[in-house]
Design a protein around this motif. Structure first.
Motif, PDB file in Angstrom:
ATOM      1  N   GLY A  72      33.885  57.048  -5.989  1.00  0.00           N
ATOM      2  CA  GLY A  72      32.530  56.841  -6.457  1.00  0.00           C
ATOM      3  C   GLY A  72      31.931  55.517  -6.103  1.00  0.00           C
ATOM      4  O   GLY A  72      30.824  55.196  -6.539  1.00  0.00           O
ATOM      5  N   MET A  73      32.615  54.678  -5.343  1.00  0.00           N
ATOM      6  CA  MET A  73      32.066  53.383  -4.994  1.00  0.00           C
ATOM      7  C   MET A  73      30.945  53.517  -3.983  1.00  0.00           C
ATOM      8  O   MET A  73      30.040  52.717  -3.946  1.00  0.00           O
ATOM      9  N   LEU A  74      31.015  54.509  -3.132  1.00  0.00           N
ATOM     10  CA  LEU A  74      29.991  54.703  -2.120  1.00  0.00           C
ATOM     11  C   LEU A  74      29.261  56.013  -2.374  1.00  0.00           C
ATOM     12  O   LEU A  74      29.770  56.918  -3.027  1.00  0.00           O
ATOM     13  N   ALA A  75      28.067  56.097  -1.855  1.00  0.00           N
ATOM     14  CA  ALA A  75      27.330  57.350  -1.940  1.00  0.00           C
ATOM     15  C   ALA A  75      28.099  58.436  -1.190  1.00  0.00           C
ATOM     16  O   ALA A  75      28.740  58.162  -0.180  1.00  0.00           O
ATOM     17  N   PRO A  76      28.079  59.672  -1.682  1.00  0.00           N
ATOM     18  CA  PRO A  76      28.824  60.760  -1.019  1.00  0.00           C
ATOM     19  C   PRO A  76      28.398  60.909   0.436  1.00  0.00           C
ATOM     20  O   PRO A  76      27.219  60.872   0.762  1.00  0.00           O
ATOM     21  N   VAL A  77      29.372  61.065   1.301  1.00  0.00           N
ATOM     22  CA  VAL A  77      29.108  61.288   2.714  1.00  0.00           C
ATOM     23  C   VAL A  77      30.005  62.430   3.182  1.00  0.00           C
ATOM     24  O   VAL A  77      30.954  62.813   2.518  1.00  0.00           O
ATOM     25  N   ILE A  99      30.755  37.551  -7.193  1.00  0.00           N
ATOM     26  CA  ILE A  99      31.718  38.379  -7.904  1.00  0.00           C
ATOM     27  C   ILE A  99      32.923  37.508  -8.195  1.00  0.00           C
ATOM     28  O   ILE A  99      33.418  36.808  -7.319  1.00  0.00           O
ATOM     29  N   VAL A 100      33.384  37.521  -9.434  1.00  0.00           N
ATOM     30  CA  VAL A 100      34.478  36.643  -9.819  1.00  0.00           C
ATOM     31  C   VAL A 100      35.650  37.482 -10.288  1.00  0.00           C
ATOM     32  O   VAL A 100      35.504  38.331 -11.151  1.00  0.00           O
ATOM     33  N   GLU A 101      36.795  37.251  -9.683  1.00  0.00           N
ATOM     34  CA  GLU A 101      38.030  37.849 -10.161  1.00  0.00           C
ATOM     35  C   GLU A 101      39.102  36.798  -9.987  1.00  0.00           C
ATOM     36  O   GLU A 101      39.298  36.256  -8.909  1.00  0.00           O
ATOM     37  N   ARG A 102      39.794  36.461 -11.068  1.00  0.00           N
ATOM     38  CA  ARG A 102      40.863  35.480 -10.982  1.00  0.00           C
ATOM     39  C   ARG A 102      41.927  35.948 -10.008  1.00  0.00           C
ATOM     40  O   ARG A 102      42.371  37.097 -10.069  1.00  0.00           O
ATOM     41  N   CYS A 156      25.692  37.488   1.042  1.00  0.00           N
ATOM     42  CA  CYS A 156      26.873  36.697   0.693  1.00  0.00           C
ATOM     43  C   CYS A 156      27.484  37.175  -0.619  1.00  0.00           C
ATOM     44  O   CYS A 156      26.771  37.522  -1.563  1.00  0.00           O
ATOM     45  N   ALA A 157      28.783  37.179  -0.676  1.00  0.00           N
ATOM     46  CA  ALA A 157      29.529  37.444  -1.908  1.00  0.00           C
ATOM     47  C   ALA A 157      30.648  36.417  -1.985  1.00  0.00           C
ATOM     48  O   ALA A 157      31.288  36.107  -0.975  1.00  0.00           O
ATOM     49  N   ARG A 190      35.160  45.856  -3.978  1.00  0.00           N
ATOM     50  CA  ARG A 190      33.879  46.211  -4.596  1.00  0.00           C
ATOM     51  C   ARG A 190      32.720  45.604  -3.818  1.00  0.00           C
ATOM     52  O   ARG A 190      31.700  46.254  -3.569  1.00  0.00           O
ATOM     53  N   ALA A 191      32.849  44.323  -3.458  1.00  0.00           N
ATOM     54  CA  ALA A 191      31.766  43.667  -2.726  1.00  0.00           C
ATOM     55  C   ALA A 191      31.546  44.301  -1.363  1.00  0.00           C
ATOM     56  O   ALA A 191      30.413  44.543  -0.942  1.00  0.00           O
ATOM     57  N   ILE A 192      32.627  44.577  -0.663  1.00  0.00           N
ATOM     58  CA  ILE A 192      32.521  45.127   0.695  1.00  0.00           C
ATOM     59  C   ILE A 192      32.009  46.562   0.660  1.00  0.00           C
ATOM     60  O   ILE A 192      31.154  46.941   1.464  1.00  0.00           O
ATOM     61  N   GLU A 193      32.482  47.360  -0.285  1.00  0.00           N
ATOM     62  CA  GLU A 193      32.012  48.740  -0.362  1.00  0.00           C
ATOM     63  C   GLU A 193      30.531  48.809  -0.723  1.00  0.00           C
ATOM     64  O   GLU A 193      29.802  49.661  -0.204  1.00  0.00           O
ATOM     65  N   GLY A 194      30.079  47.927  -1.597  1.00  0.00           N
ATOM     66  CA  GLY A 194      28.656  47.903  -1.917  1.00  0.00           C
ATOM     67  C   GLY A 194      27.812  47.584  -0.699  1.00  0.00           C
ATOM     68  O   GLY A 194      26.770  48.207  -0.451  1.00  0.00           O
ATOM     69  N   PHE A 195      28.266  46.616   0.084  1.00  0.00           N
ATOM     70  CA  PHE A 195      27.555  46.267   1.317  1.00  0.00           C
ATOM     71  C   PHE A 195      27.554  47.432   2.299  1.00  0.00           C
ATOM     72  O   PHE A 195      26.525  47.768   2.897  1.00  0.00           O
TER      73      PHE A 195
END
Length: 272
Positions: free
Chosen positions: A29-34, A5-8, A238-239, A257-262
């Motif tokens: 909305g980044m994670l599935a509803p819990v 994932i690239v962000e300047r 890895c991200a 974004r990377a951490i929430e996806g994991f």
């Protein structure tokens, strides 16, 4: 599994009044509803205050409930003592995850190997399992003393190893002022811990999913560190974010974004 994932790491300004340790609802909305937000215990870098997590906390969705754990600023605690301190904050019930930033990566692995409670995963951020500074051998730890932290690091050093060339003057001041809140003897003791650490066996024993969030422009923790971690743990997810060492601070959105996806995948595999 590898993800890039690239962000300047833009000329970031200090965060707008975020309170460390409070859950934020920046994006949904980044994670599935819990039924309840997933608790995420954040273990800070060398300063140990957790104050610099604020931009990352603002970037997290409302499905994550971050809890920043701070270390004493006036007492030099080794990894053993810090492990005991943090263990008291482990949730007694319900799923949760651990995040270990830089200095705290080995500490997060220590706690994970105890597998307390309903741990679903561990996030390792710009960290290491052995001394990452190859120019400074482990034996040199005996030369590290409070004198190293009695004056502010020169700007060139801070930009090179912490905030990067594009960081604003406000960020330089923020980082330097934060370090000054910690007793120089405490900072020196933590550096000595880093130079002597060996958490390779812990990395291999960790029984929960692992994410390594690295910084593409990290001059403090070089790429060879991640190569070693992947050799020890081929299943390590890895991200990589385009940022300096302080990746959560200077690229908070991409990091979130990377951490929430994991965490979504880890919590799903856990059955939560």
């Amino acid at each position: 599994m590898s993800l890039r994932i690239v962000e300047r790491a833009r000329r970031a300004k200090p965060p707008r009044g975020a309170a460390a340790g409070l859950p934020r609802g920046g994006r949904s909305g980044m994670l599935a509803p819990v039924t309840a937000p997933l608790r995420l215990l954040l273990l800070p870098g060398l300063d140990g205050t957790g104050a610099l997590f604020a931009p990352f906390l603002e970037a997290l969705s409302g499905d994550i409930a971050p809890e920043v754990i701070s270390y004493p600023t006036d007492r030099a605690l080794d990894y053993d003592a810090l492990e005991a301190l943090v263990a008291e904050r482990i949730p007694a019930a319900g799923p949760y995850a651990l995040l270990g930033e830089s200095f705290s990566g080995p500490l997060a692995l220590r706690l994970a190997c105890r597998r307390p409670g309903e741990l679903v995963g561990v996030v390792l951020v710009a960290t290491f399992v052995t001394n990452p500074v190859w120019l400074v051998p482990s034996l040199a730890r005996h030369l590290v003393g409070p004198w190293l932290f009695r004056r502010r690091a020169p700007e060139l050093v801070s930009r090179r190893y912490l905030v990067g060339a594009r960081a604003s003057a406000e960020w330089l001041e923020r980082v330097a002022a934060n370090v000054e809140t910690v007793d120089p003897a405490v900072m020196a003791a933590r550096v000595r811990e880093v130079l002597a650490v060996d958490a390779r066996a812990l990395l291999q024993r960790c029984a929960v999913p692992l994410l390594y969030l690295g910084a593409a422009g990290d001059a403090l923790v070089p790429p060879r560190v991640l190569r070693e971690l992947r050799r020890l743990r081929p299943d390590l997810e890895c991200a990589t974010v385009d940022a300096p060492h302080l990746v959560l601070q200077l690229a908070p959105e991409a990091s979130a974004r990377a951490i929430e996806g994991f965490l979504r995948r880890a919590a799903g595999g856990h059955g939560g």
